[in-house]
Write a protein that holds these residues in place. Structure first.
Motif, PDB file in Angstrom:
ATOM      1  N   ASP A  52       0.823  -1.217   0.000  1.00 21.36           N
ATOM      2  CA  ASP A  52       0.000   0.000   0.000  1.00 21.36           C
ATOM      3  C   ASP A  52       0.855   1.264   0.000  1.00 21.36           C
ATOM      4  N   ILE A  53       1.979   1.221  -0.713  1.00 21.51           N
ATOM      5  CA  ILE A  53       2.909   2.356  -0.773  1.00 21.51           C
ATOM      6  C   ILE A  53       2.933   2.931  -2.184  1.00 21.51           C
ATOM      7  N   ILE A  54       2.819   4.247  -2.244  1.00 23.00           N
ATOM      8  CA  ILE A  54       3.016   5.000  -3.489  1.00 23.00           C
ATOM      9  C   ILE A  54       3.969   6.147  -3.158  1.00 23.00           C
ATOM     10  N   PHE A  55       4.492   6.837  -4.153  1.00 27.35           N
ATOM     11  CA  PHE A  55       5.299   8.022  -3.870  1.00 27.35           C
ATOM     12  C   PHE A  55       4.936   9.157  -4.813  1.00 27.35           C
ATOM     13  N   PRO A  56       3.903   9.918  -4.404  1.00 32.01           N
ATOM     14  CA  PRO A  56       3.461  11.045  -5.220  1.00 32.01           C
ATOM     15  C   PRO A  56       4.481  12.180  -5.237  1.00 32.01           C
TER      16      PRO A  56
END
Length: 135
Positions: A52-56
């Motif tokens: 559940d990791i993103i990097f906007p």
């Protein structure tokens, strides 16, 4: 953490003047960041699905030194330059042969989407160490 992402300018990347339309450099920086993480064993799709990791993006910048045209072959040299607790910076240099034609950066937040709202969280120690490695 470093990576080199090769690409070829397509007809659709150019504007009416026949040179690369500037937003494409930002698209390529984004792609190159994804390639950078994937080349280091951290596929973006896997991080999102399993962790559940993103990097906007928080900030981005690019400066242009020479035009690119259809069928130019370039390399995007990407490297994590700064790592903080929740934020990291990736520098990108666009090379055509030995010449730098553009350079820029992205600042991104290590972000959990496990809750109701996305929230920046601390970058895991092992990932932070990987990001800080210089080759």
């Amino acid at each position: 953490m470093k990576n080199i992402y090769p690409l070829k300018v397509t007809w659709g990347d150019t504007d009416a003047a026949g040179i690369v339309f500037y937003p494409n450099f930002y698209r390529w920086m984004d792609q190159s960041t994804h390639e950078l993480f994937g080349a280091n064993g951290l596929k973006v799709s896997t991080l999102q699905k399993e962790k559940d990791i993103i990097f906007p993006l928080l900030e981005t910048f690019c400066t242009f030194k020479a035009p690119l045209v259809h069928e130019d072959e370039i390399q995007v040299h990407s490297e994590v330059d700064e790592v903080q607790n929740k934020v990291f910076k990736v520098n990108h240099q666009f090379y055509k042969g030995k010449d730098i034609v553009a350079q820029g950066y992205e600042k991104r937040a290590w972000t959990s989407v496990a809750g109701e709202q996305p929230q920046a969280v601390e970058i895991p120690v092992d990932v932070k160490k990987m990001m800080e490695q210089r080759h």
